[in-house]
Design an enzyme around this catalytic site. Structure first.
Site, PDB file in Angstrom:
ATOM      1  N   HIS A 165      -2.492 -26.418   5.233  1.00  0.00           N
ATOM      2  CA  HIS A 165      -1.543 -27.465   5.629  1.00  0.00           C
ATOM      3  C   HIS A 165      -2.101 -28.286   6.791  1.00  0.00           C
ATOM      4  O   HIS A 165      -2.896 -27.772   7.594  1.00  0.00           O
ATOM      5  CB  HIS A 165      -0.237 -26.828   6.143  1.00  0.00           C
ATOM      6  CG  HIS A 165       0.585 -26.141   5.119  1.00  0.00           C
ATOM      7  ND1 HIS A 165       1.065 -24.859   5.288  1.00  0.00           N
ATOM      8  CD2 HIS A 165       1.065 -26.563   3.920  1.00  0.00           C
ATOM      9  CE1 HIS A 165       1.788 -24.506   4.236  1.00  0.00           C
ATOM     10  NE2 HIS A 165       1.806 -25.526   3.386  1.00  0.00           N
ATOM     11  N   CYS A 252       5.292 -22.257  11.334  1.00  0.00           N
ATOM     12  CA  CYS A 252       5.837 -21.998   9.993  1.00  0.00           C
ATOM     13  C   CYS A 252       7.007 -21.035  10.016  1.00  0.00           C
ATOM     14  O   CYS A 252       7.763 -20.960   9.044  1.00  0.00           O
ATOM     15  CB  CYS A 252       4.765 -21.539   9.027  1.00  0.00           C
ATOM     16  SG  CYS A 252       3.809 -20.188   9.572  1.00  0.00           S
TER      17      CYS A 252
HETATM   18  C1  CIR Z   1       1.848 -19.814   1.822  1.00  0.00           C
HETATM   19  O1  CIR Z   1       0.699 -19.737   1.369  1.00  0.00           O
HETATM   20  O2  CIR Z   1       2.633 -20.664   1.429  1.00  0.00           O
HETATM   21  C2  CIR Z   1       2.300 -18.812   2.859  1.00  0.00           C
HETATM   22  N1  CIR Z   1       1.677 -17.552   2.614  1.00  0.00           N
HETATM   23  C3  CIR Z   1       1.950 -19.288   4.243  1.00  0.00           C
HETATM   24  C4  CIR Z   1       2.729 -20.502   4.623  1.00  0.00           C
HETATM   25  C5  CIR Z   1       2.424 -20.940   6.006  1.00  0.00           C
HETATM   26  N2  CIR Z   1       3.223 -22.070   6.309  1.00  0.00           N
HETATM   27  C6  CIR Z   1       2.981 -22.914   7.305  1.00  0.00           C
HETATM   28  O3  CIR Z   1       1.996 -22.775   8.011  1.00  0.00           O
HETATM   29  N3  CIR Z   1       3.803 -23.926   7.449  1.00  0.00           N
END
Ligand code: CIR
Length: 257
Positions: A165, A252
């Site tokens: 991201h 996140c």
């Molecule tokens: C994913 O791959 O979607 C989750 N394991 C990690 C998401 C992390 N999200 C973020 O940094 N906004």
């Protein structure tokens, strides 16, 4: 400038299935759920200690990634745009988030073929930077542009350099300042905003959560803490080691509004 807007955060506890969360590389050693939970609880406690009113939703074991709530919405201008998450396995996580946000924000929906993850959306003042990653497509960007452009925001597309991201390499510090991992997104992307650098080798720490002048930062990144302190911020290091194994970081784990 002081951050005045953030008074609330929505978080979601770590599910017992976190070990099945998406990750770009299989975690080795595997995720320890008890430690991940303790890290998440410390994060919630740190937000509360900064005066943030936190609602911590119960986890949903059917969605191993559900603690990464940031991805489910983009909040700006009193509106929550409910994302159509880029990873099909994560779709459905947003339902509980929507119910929790409903009393506070106007809700808008996004439809196929648009996809978006909140982790690609960096709002700084009236500008929203939108990463074009494997999770957020051009239709997702256009949805943000249409909705928030009409509300007076400038929407800027940003190419994402080989990471999950946009906010894997940058985050908001205040309404004029971003923290950016050196050697990733070009500084010029941020125009006249002040840029504080997370030094080479500490890219992971470029994802931080600022509440006023206090900044939650991933522990073990002394160069980033030094840069933040030199820029006038107070750092609060938090261990995120287990969440990181599922590609999680600090932003996140919350939706600030
Ligand atoms: C994913 O791959 O979607 C989750 N394991 C990690 C998401 C992390 N999200 C973020 O940094 N906004």
């Amino acid at each position: 400038m002081e951050q005045t807007g953030v008074v609330r955060a929505l978080t979601r506890a770590v599910p017992e299935t976190l070990a099945q969360a998406l990750s770009q590389a299989p975690p080795d050693p595997p995720i320890e759920i008890a430690r991940a939970r303790a890290q998440h609880e410390a994060y919630v406690a740190a937000l509360r200690s900064l005066g943030v009113e936190v609602q911590n939703l119960p986890p949903d074991p059917a969605h191993p990634d559900c603690c990464f709530v940031e991805d489910t919405v983009l909040v700006a201008e009193g509106v929550a745009l409910v994302a159509r998450l880029g990873a099909p396995s994560r779709r459905g996580e947003e339902a509980a988030v929507v119910e929790a946000l409903r009393p506070h924000l106007r809700l808008e929906r996004m439809r196929a073929p648009a996809t978006l993850d909140g982790g690609d959306c960096l709002r700084v003042g009236k500008t929203i930077f939108v990463g074009q990653s494997g999770r957020t497509n051009a239709a997702g960007l256009e949805h943000v542009r249409g909705l928030f452009g009409a509300l007076g925001c400038r929407v800027v597309a940003v190419a994402v350099p080989g990471v999950l991201h946009l906010k894997c390499v940058c985050s908001r510090l205040d309404e004029q300042t971003v923290l950016l991992a050196e050697g990733t997104v070009p500084r010029e992307t941020f125009g006249s905003l002040r840029v504080v650098s997370a030094p080479a080798g500490e890219a992971y720490a470029a994802n931080c959560v600022a509440v006023g002048r206090k900044v939650l930062v991933s522990a073990g990144h002394p160069g980033t803490e030094r840069a933040l302190r030199a820029a006038g911020f107070v750092t609060i290091p938090l261990d995120t080691g287990e969440l990181r194994k599922a590609d999680g970081a600090l932003t996140c784990c919350s939706i600030l509004f």
